[in-house]
Enzyme design. Structure first.
Site, mmCIF file in Angstrom:
data_model
loop_
_atom_site.group_PDB
_atom_site.id
_atom_site.type_symbol
_atom_site.label_atom_id
_atom_site.label_comp_id
_atom_site.label_asym_id
_atom_site.label_seq_id
_atom_site.Cartn_x
_atom_site.Cartn_y
_atom_site.Cartn_z
ATOM 1 N N HIS A 116 68.082 14.515 42.703
ATOM 2 C CA HIS A 116 66.844 13.736 42.534
ATOM 3 C C HIS A 116 67.100 12.233 42.536
ATOM 4 C CE1 HIS A 116 64.515 17.324 41.894
ATOM 5 N NE2 HIS A 116 65.204 17.668 40.819
ATOM 6 N N ASP B 146 68.445 24.195 45.569
ATOM 7 C CA ASP B 146 67.914 24.065 44.210
ATOM 8 C C ASP B 146 66.421 24.412 44.221
ATOM 9 O OD1 ASP B 146 68.752 22.380 41.454
ATOM 10 O OD2 ASP B 146 66.602 22.273 41.911
ATOM 11 N N ASP C 19 68.718 27.263 39.798
ATOM 12 C CA ASP C 19 67.477 27.450 39.042
ATOM 13 C C ASP C 19 66.441 28.276 39.799
ATOM 14 O OD1 ASP C 19 67.342 25.260 40.745
ATOM 15 O OD2 ASP C 19 66.784 23.819 39.187
HETATM 16 C C1 SP5 Z 1 68.456 18.954 38.991
HETATM 17 C C2 SP5 Z 1 67.194 19.613 38.523
HETATM 18 O O1 SP5 Z 1 67.059 20.830 38.617
HETATM 19 N N1 SP5 Z 1 66.271 18.831 37.936
HETATM 20 C C3 SP5 Z 1 65.048 19.376 37.493
HETATM 21 C C4 SP5 Z 1 64.224 18.400 36.775
HETATM 22 C C5 SP5 Z 1 62.956 19.010 36.296
HETATM 23 N N2 SP5 Z 1 62.314 18.152 35.375
HETATM 24 C C6 SP5 Z 1 60.965 18.500 35.072
HETATM 25 C C7 SP5 Z 1 60.932 19.650 34.128
HETATM 26 C C8 SP5 Z 1 59.539 20.132 34.000
HETATM 27 C C9 SP5 Z 1 59.588 21.421 33.250
HETATM 28 N N3 SP5 Z 1 58.402 22.173 33.442
HETATM 29 C C10 SP5 Z 1 58.606 23.426 32.788
HETATM 30 C C11 SP5 Z 1 57.506 24.387 32.958
HETATM 31 C C12 SP5 Z 1 57.895 25.604 32.164
HETATM 32 N N4 SP5 Z 1 56.816 26.521 32.052
HETATM 33 ZN ZN ZN Z 2 66.353 22.029 40.042
#
Ligand code: SP5
Ligand code: ZN
Length: 348
Positions: free
Chosen positions: A165, A201, A290
């Site tokens: 990112h 990813d 993920d």
């Molecule tokens: C490298 C990488 O995988 N970065 C991911 C960053 C995500 N950041 C935002 C997280 C938002 C989480 N939303 C969760 C919803 C769960 N129901």
């Molecule tokens: Zn990610």
């Protein structure tokens, strides 16, 4: 597979991030890398200490003023006020449309906003040290593959914080330095004329895409949750195909949240066909895990066995390959899932 492990990763250990307006423990934890390391060791994969200083490659991938800011950020923060060493800074204002981003403010939180795309990339005392050591690991993994004489070599950069990112001049999504971009640029500098990057990813690799968007020498292909509903929201659509010299060298394959592994593998096939047609000299894989069914912040449903299938498909491309660890937050499953990819790649 030879793994370059970032031993310095644990210096980056922020305590919390924000989720639905609340402080929650960070999803991106030091334990993630340790789980992968343990599994690699248990399966007999050689762990190496990174030996290359990535400074010169970093200067080609990131903006000088961003690198300067990041290197000094924690020092600047704790110098502001007694007790800041026990607090985490977060940005609160960003230079969106109509605001100026050419000038760097003096105020620390304003500078943090200038160099951030979100408030989801918490800093800690050792962030720069850990991220720089991670970039060194990516450069080292690339150097190993570039030095291959006969036969196809592959390597694995096992590091955190992740990188995809992070753009030329901003952090975001737990990422500070773009390790995959460092690996791709290092391969180019070592003589590979054309490098493909495949980002698997769950989240679109907006930083990597933006770094190479105007270039035809680096192809960027990504499969990810549709940005209409999934982070990073503001990039990753199918109509982003590249610009200028890079027109036609960016392929996004957004997939609906919650889609099946079957659909995911169909998109992987499209990605692989594009990579084959590009006919590059090397491949960098942004290996986010993920997409796993058990991931706490994502919605795809790959099982551990599906990561073996992924590795097998990538191995069939027959390219010198650098794997770079990105996301994946079901920490205890991360080791098995990562090792499934790299072992199947090698035909184990
Ligand atoms: C490298 C990488 O995988 N970065 C991911 C960053 C995500 N950041 C935002 C997280 C938002 C989480 N939303 C969760 C919803 C769960 N129901
Ligand atoms: Zn990610």
């Amino acid at each position: 597979m030879i793994t370059f492990f970032n031993d310095g990763h644990s210096a980056h250990a922020p305590e919390f991030e924000f989720f639905r307006g609340e402080r929650v423990p960070c999803f991106e934890t030091p334990a993630r890398a340790e789980f992968v390391k343990d599994r690699l060791a248990a399966r007999g994969h050689g762990l190496r200490t990174p030996h290359i200083d990535s400074a010169s490659v970093l200067a080609r991938v990131h903006a000088p003023r961003y690198l300067r800011f990041l290197e000094n950020a924690w020092f600047d923060w704790i110098a502001l006020k007694a007790g800041n060493d026990q607090r985490q800074p977060f940005p609160s204002v960003w230079p969106v449309r109509s605001l100026r981003s050419d000038l760097e403010p003096v105020n620390f939180i304003a500078r943090l906003g200038l160099y951030s795309m979100d408030n989801g990339s918490p800093l800690s005392a050792g962030t720069w040290a850990a991220a720089k050591a991670g970039a060194d690991a990516a450069a080292s993994a690339a150097a190993w593959v570039a030095a291959a004489t006969g036969g196809t070599r592959a390597s694995f950069c096992c590091s955190r914080p992740p990188g995809h990112h992070a753009g030329a001049d901003f952090m975001g999504g737990y990422c500070f330095l773009n390790n995959a971009a460092v690996a791709a640029q290092a391969l180019r500098d070592a003589g590979a004329a054309r490098v493909a990057i495949l980002d698997v990813d769950y989240h679109h690799g907006n930083g990597t895409q933006s770094i190479f968007y105007q270039r035809a020498d680096v192809l960027f292909v990504s499969l990810h949750g549709d940005p209409q509903t999934e982070y990073p929201f503001f990039l990753g659509h199918a109509d982003e195909t590249g610009a200028d010299d890079g027109e036609g060298f960016n392929l996004n394959l957004p997939l609906p949240a919650g889609c099946t592994a079957l659909r995911w593998f169909e998109a992987l096939e499209q990605a692989c066909l594009r990579i084959r047609r590009f006919d590059g000299d090397a491949l960098v894989v942004s290996l986010g895990l993920d997409t796993f069914a058990g991931d706490p912040i994502s919605t795809f449903s790959l099982q551990s066995g599906d990561f073996s299938r992924l590795g097998e498909r990538l191995g069939a491309l027959g390219l010198p390959t650098v794997f770079v660890l990105e996301g994946g937050y079901a920490a205890a499953a991360l080791g098995a899932n990562a090792v499934n990819v790299i072992e199947s790649f090698e035909g184990v």
